[in-house]
Scaffold this motif. Sequence first.
Motif, PDB file in Angstrom:
ATOM      1  N   GLY A 288      54.868  -0.532 -46.486  1.00 52.92           N
ATOM      2  CA  GLY A 288      54.625  -0.881 -45.044  1.00 52.92           C
ATOM      3  C   GLY A 288      55.566  -1.793 -44.745  1.00 52.92           C
ATOM      4  N   HIS A 289      55.699  -2.550 -43.429  1.00 55.78           N
ATOM      5  CA  HIS A 289      56.602  -3.255 -43.186  1.00 55.78           C
ATOM      6  C   HIS A 289      56.104  -4.734 -43.465  1.00 55.78           C
ATOM      7  CE1 HIS A 289      59.053  -0.438 -40.894  1.00 55.78           C
ATOM      8  NE2 HIS A 289      58.073   0.203 -40.619  1.00 55.78           N
TER       9      HIS A 289
ATOM     10  N   VAL B 114      66.620 -13.483 -41.928  1.00 55.02           N
ATOM     11  CA  VAL B 114      66.145 -11.727 -41.819  1.00 55.02           C
ATOM     12  C   VAL B 114      65.100 -11.562 -41.002  1.00 55.02           C
ATOM     13  CG1 VAL B 114      66.742 -11.626 -44.417  1.00 55.02           C
ATOM     14  CG2 VAL B 114      64.345 -12.476 -43.721  1.00 55.02           C
ATOM     15  N   SER B 115      64.523 -12.361 -40.381  1.00 49.64           N
ATOM     16  CA  SER B 115      63.515 -12.454 -39.320  1.00 49.64           C
ATOM     17  C   SER B 115      63.770 -11.774 -37.985  1.00 49.64           C
ATOM     18  CB  SER B 115      62.708 -13.749 -39.019  1.00 49.64           C
ATOM     19  OG  SER B 115      61.632 -13.379 -38.377  1.00 49.64           O
ATOM     20  N   LYS B 116      63.296 -10.794 -37.753  1.00 47.18           N
ATOM     21  CA  LYS B 116      63.507  -9.995 -36.432  1.00 47.18           C
ATOM     22  C   LYS B 116      62.312 -10.442 -35.244  1.00 47.18           C
ATOM     23  CE  LYS B 116      66.210  -6.333 -38.408  1.00 47.18           C
ATOM     24  NZ  LYS B 116      67.488  -6.738 -37.701  1.00 47.18           N
TER      25      LYS B 116
ATOM     26  N   GLN C 112      56.902 -10.022 -44.586  1.00 51.16           N
ATOM     27  CA  GLN C 112      57.359  -8.616 -44.184  1.00 51.16           C
ATOM     28  C   GLN C 112      58.251  -8.124 -44.944  1.00 51.16           C
ATOM     29  OE1 GLN C 112      57.619  -8.390 -39.956  1.00 51.16           O
ATOM     30  NE2 GLN C 112      56.367 -10.302 -39.469  1.00 51.16           N
ATOM     31  N   LYS C 113      58.684  -6.970 -44.641  1.00 52.25           N
ATOM     32  CA  LYS C 113      59.686  -6.166 -45.389  1.00 52.25           C
ATOM     33  C   LYS C 113      61.051  -6.717 -45.567  1.00 52.25           C
ATOM     34  CE  LYS C 113      61.382  -1.669 -46.198  1.00 52.25           C
ATOM     35  NZ  LYS C 113      61.385  -0.156 -45.582  1.00 52.25           N
ATOM     36  N   THR C 114      61.477  -7.284 -44.540  1.00 49.93           N
ATOM     37  CA  THR C 114      62.731  -8.062 -44.404  1.00 49.93           C
ATOM     38  C   THR C 114      63.167  -9.101 -45.555  1.00 49.93           C
ATOM     39  OG1 THR C 114      62.079  -9.368 -42.698  1.00 49.93           O
ATOM     40  CG2 THR C 114      63.281  -7.528 -42.074  1.00 49.93           C
TER      41      THR C 114
END
Length: 410
Positions: free
Chosen positions: A56-57, A119-121, A132-134
């Motif tokens: 998952g993300h 990395v955070s969007k 999160q995935k990032t």
Amino acid sequence: MRVGVAVVACALLVSACTATTSGAAGGIGPGPGATVPTGTAAGSSASPGSSATPSGHHQPVARRDKAGTVWLCRPGIRNNPCAAGLTSTSVDAAGTATVEPARAASDPPIDCFYVYPTVSKQRRISATLRIQKTETEAAIAQASRFSQVCRVYAPMYRQLTESAIATGGNAATFAGAVTAYRDVAAAWHDYLAHFNHGRGVVFIGHSQGAFLLTGLLQREVDRVPATRKLLVSAILPGGNVTVPQGRRVGGAFRAIPSCASRSETGCVIAYSTFDTEPAGAALFGRAATSIGSSLGLGGTGRPGAEVLCVNPAALAGRDDLLEPYFPRVMGQTPSDVQTRWVTFPDEYRASCQDRDGASWLQVDRTSSSDSRPAVEALLGDTWGLHTFDVNLALGNLVRIVRAESRAYAR
């Protein structure tokens, strides 16, 4: 066996390395639309059969300890991305592929404290503490291979997001930088109080992570002799660590020198990778144009300062040859290459250059006829090879930490 390799050459996070990305992969902030390097393909870096691959993300915050720290990586937690599969496939210039087994050390003598890059969007100034995935992908790509030589601790922190950095320096981003630093400092205090037990520590951070660790080292280590005794080394690529021109110490740090040999401890390794001389407005390699300063993260030096360049290839005893390790691409690499990692021995050489007000790690291919994938300046001349700072030299860096660990134990 000859392999028509199509591997990931984006060094850090998958979500920012697709052919249509507009974000900076593992950088401190976003850049212009990036394309995948020649000969590469983008996608998930997970591989069949690999361990500790979160699904998952994102996953809920479930790793908060009693001190309040949310640990992305810590010994003993479930689905620890810093203990992911390490076996790699080595592809030489002739296209011959060889599997290289590797695994985490069962009882390493030292620890590593890792802070991931931007990395955070999330569409906000400061990221949340939700894993999160990032963040997971960054930890796998940059920190997991160090588990061969140290126990890896990596805290979540409310970093400046890509969208915040895209707006440039303002009161909100400066306040966000303070928040990010306080989170990292609190996690460091938590680690010292509950997990360190007098063990030596290697600090590892890239880009925003390197800027924040520079601040932490300045306040919590450089000026505190008792804590400085724990310092095995600090690995801070892409963070514009500065020194006075021609000197090893005296810029960003008062007492912590640059590393001069792989057996030296209590020192710092820092560099900024480029494949050509940094442009006049380069964000790295030039102290006067540091992106970190504009965002309240530090990174500039006093007059006469230059950005530190320590060549990890030379330090590791590999002359000028880099040992790159890149996460492979699931579904894009030939089916007979099943490992999580791909490495390309003897493809790149590196040398520190100091010219026209810039100081950088020059990276060149050893042969123009090499058919293996090549890294490119995905984000333009002002960023250089910033995307690949860690992964281009990952094997060298692990080799250095192994030697430092032995020296520290003596």
